[in-house]
Design an enzyme around this catalytic site. Structure first.
Site, PDB file in Angstrom:
ATOM      1  N   HIS A  85      34.719 -12.067  56.439  1.00 13.56           N
ATOM      2  CA  HIS A  85      36.035 -12.497  55.609  1.00 13.56           C
ATOM      3  C   HIS A  85      35.781 -12.748  54.238  1.00 13.56           C
ATOM      4  CE1 HIS A  85      35.394 -16.529  55.953  1.00 13.56           C
ATOM      5  NE2 HIS A  85      36.778 -16.749  55.304  1.00 13.56           N
ATOM      6  N   VAL A  86      36.547 -12.731  53.239  1.00 12.81           N
ATOM      7  CA  VAL A  86      36.740 -13.469  52.065  1.00 12.81           C
ATOM      8  C   VAL A  86      37.973 -14.019  51.933  1.00 12.81           C
ATOM      9  CG1 VAL A  86      36.562 -13.186  49.638  1.00 12.81           C
ATOM     10  CG2 VAL A  86      35.043 -11.883  50.866  1.00 12.81           C
ATOM     11  N   ARG A 130      35.897 -11.040  43.320  1.00 10.39           N
ATOM     12  CA  ARG A 130      34.874 -11.804  42.625  1.00 10.39           C
ATOM     13  C   ARG A 130      33.550 -11.427  42.838  1.00 10.39           C
ATOM     14  NH1 ARG A 130      37.169 -18.216  42.311  1.00 10.39           N
ATOM     15  NH2 ARG A 130      39.194 -17.697  41.934  1.00 10.39           N
ATOM     16  N   ILE A 185      32.154 -11.321  46.169  1.00 12.88           N
ATOM     17  CA  ILE A 185      31.692 -12.274  47.365  1.00 12.88           C
ATOM     18  C   ILE A 185      31.301 -11.295  48.408  1.00 12.88           C
ATOM     19  CG2 ILE A 185      32.354 -13.761  48.992  1.00 12.88           C
ATOM     20  CD1 ILE A 185      33.939 -15.300  46.669  1.00 12.88           C
ATOM     21  N   ARG A 208      30.677  -8.106  48.206  1.00 20.49           N
ATOM     22  CA  ARG A 208      29.542  -7.228  48.014  1.00 20.49           C
ATOM     23  C   ARG A 208      28.397  -7.978  48.043  1.00 20.49           C
ATOM     24  NH1 ARG A 208      28.764  -2.559  45.340  1.00 20.49           N
ATOM     25  NH2 ARG A 208      26.611  -2.414  44.297  1.00 20.49           N
ATOM     26  N   TYR A 225      34.528  -0.320  54.021  1.00 25.67           N
ATOM     27  CA  TYR A 225      32.951  -0.492  54.383  1.00 25.67           C
ATOM     28  C   TYR A 225      32.349   0.791  54.256  1.00 25.67           C
ATOM     29  CZ  TYR A 225      33.800  -4.778  56.534  1.00 25.67           C
ATOM     30  OH  TYR A 225      34.222  -6.073  56.727  1.00 25.67           O
ATOM     31  N   PHE A 239      32.771  -6.957  69.123  1.00 25.32           N
ATOM     32  CA  PHE A 239      31.712  -8.007  68.773  1.00 25.32           C
ATOM     33  C   PHE A 239      32.071  -8.868  67.638  1.00 25.32           C
ATOM     34  CE2 PHE A 239      29.963  -3.817  67.556  1.00 25.32           C
ATOM     35  CZ  PHE A 239      29.557  -4.144  66.249  1.00 25.32           C
TER      36      PHE A 239
END
Length: 412
Positions: A81-82, A89, A91, A93, A122, A412
């Site tokens: 998650h971000v 920003r 993050i 990546r 993705y 999972f």
């Protein structure tokens, strides 16, 4: 303030988990202890802005069945998650970069897999849709079930506490794992994952129960975990719902006996089927599998070769294949270039080559076809695979195919 990306510590786990729950709008109170136990701390990262967690990503160690039956070490990407305050920003990546590099550096897992709430994210990191799942709502008041000979010889036994028969169920599950690509050989602790049954998730249904199918010697031949949600049709007639969690059986009579049990439960008129294989045999045991069962197919597991050569050599192929693949992989450039894949049902090799390419494709397409659930021919028709040698596409597409549809049994 600069965002810092670092490996999680046990002391930070509560903050890390709290950030994930906030991002997904979940309470997670009832599952907290199991999630804590299953988190691989040294394979989990957090993005921190000062003292605030603003991103997370974790890896889970599995062994996944691939075509041919081998259990290949695979890194499951999870808990990603971000924070809404820190989007765009870089993050995500940076976390993907760190995790894929870590998988490669460890050198034990040629594959990474994930499930995605937003699949389009993705693809740019090389993950292709490798398996689908079947959902259905079977109207058991109108659908008849045709069972095979021997079904009546099975004895059924209900366990109100599924954990009391967990060992017997896991023995059945373990025997099924090598038979179907995409199934997971569960690491210690993960056998408890299918038993998670927090009251906050029941939506008016009963606690989880388990029914066992046993032969004349008392040996367990199959099991089904389910819950019941009472209801009516608005006119006083019962219309309850059987919610199937999972079902595994070692043979056709045991499989049929379990489904017949689910179809015949009093005051229930719908069996709600979720996350089943797309070729689940019950589809061929009912008279009308569409209008009265309402099947739906959804994406499930996404796969990505982290090491192309090792990944393609780890599975077998349904017919002899000898092709040179020109692979594009901008995010993991060590995979880029030409690979000669040679193999059959007995094994395969995949090595670097300077020979002319027969097919060109990206690593995303390799992930999509890896377990045999997507055809190279289909991706070529979509413009995502290009044939450079006539006949190479048909040869490779047949070789990558699998007799049994791949399936991820749980998340999972």
């Amino acid at each position: 303030m600069t965002t810092e990306l670092r490996t999680l510590t046990r002391a930070e786990w509560d903050d890390w988990y709290g950030g994930i729950l906030r991002a997904f709008g979940a309470s997670g109170v009832d599952e907290r202890d199991l999630h804590r136990e299953l988190t691989e701390i040294d394979r989990s990262v957090g993005a921190w802005d000062g003292g605030a967690l603003v991103g997370s990503a974790s890896l889970v160690s599995f062994r996944m069945t691939v075509p041919g039956g081998a259990a290949v070490p695979s890194a499951g990407l999870s808990m990603v998650h971000v924070a809404a305050t820190h989007r765009r920003r870089g993050i995500l990546r940076s976390m993907m970069r760190r995790q894929l590099d870590a998988i490669r550096d460890a050198g034990r897992e040629p594959l990474s897999v994930l499930t995605a709430s937003e699949p389009h994210i993705y693809g740019r990191f090389g993950y292709g849709m490798a398996t689908r799942r079947l959902d259905a709502d079977i109207d058991t008041s109108r659908v008849a079930l045709d069972v095979p000979p021997g079904t009546d010889r099975l004895r059924l036994r209900i366990a109100d506490d599924p954990s009391s028969v967990l060992e017997a169920c896991e023995a059945v599950y373990a025997r099924k794992v090598p038979e179907r690509p995409g199934m997971l050989r569960r690491a210690p602790g993960w056998e408890r994952w299918p038993l998670m049954d927090p009251p906050s998730h029941r939506d008016g249904a009963t606690p989880l129960s388990c029914v066992l199918a046993e032969d004349g010697h008392g040996a367990v031949r199959g099991y089904a975990r389910y819950a019941l949600k009472p209801g009516d049709d608005g006119y006083g007639s019962p219309r309850g719902e059987v919610r199937l969690r999972d079902l595994e059986a070692l043979d056709a009579p045991a499989y049929a006996a379990l489904w017949r049990f689910l179809f015949g439960l009093d005051l229930m008129s719908v069996v709600a089927v979720r996350m089943r294989p797309v070729d689940d045999p019950w589809l061929h045991m009912v008279g009308d599998s569409v209008r009265l069962c309402r099947p739906r197919w959804r994406d499930s597991l996404f796969a990505r070769p982290v090491e192309v050569g090792a990944a393609l050599a780890a599975r077998t192929y349904s017919c002899p294949v000898d092709v040179v693949l020109d692979v594009e992989d901008a995010f993991c450039p060590w995979n880029e270039g030409r690979w000669r894949l040679s193999g059959d049902g007995g094994g395969a090799t995949c090595e670097r080559t300077r020979e002319a390419a027969d097919l060109t494709l990206s690593v995303r397409e390799l992930g999509a076809v890896y377990l045999g659930g997507t055809a190279l021919r289909t991706l070529a028709a979509a413009g995502r695979v290009r044939e450079l040698r006539e006949g190479a596409l048909n040869e490779a597409s047949r070789a990558f195919s699998c007799e049994q549809e791949p399936w991820l049994p749980h998340g999972f």
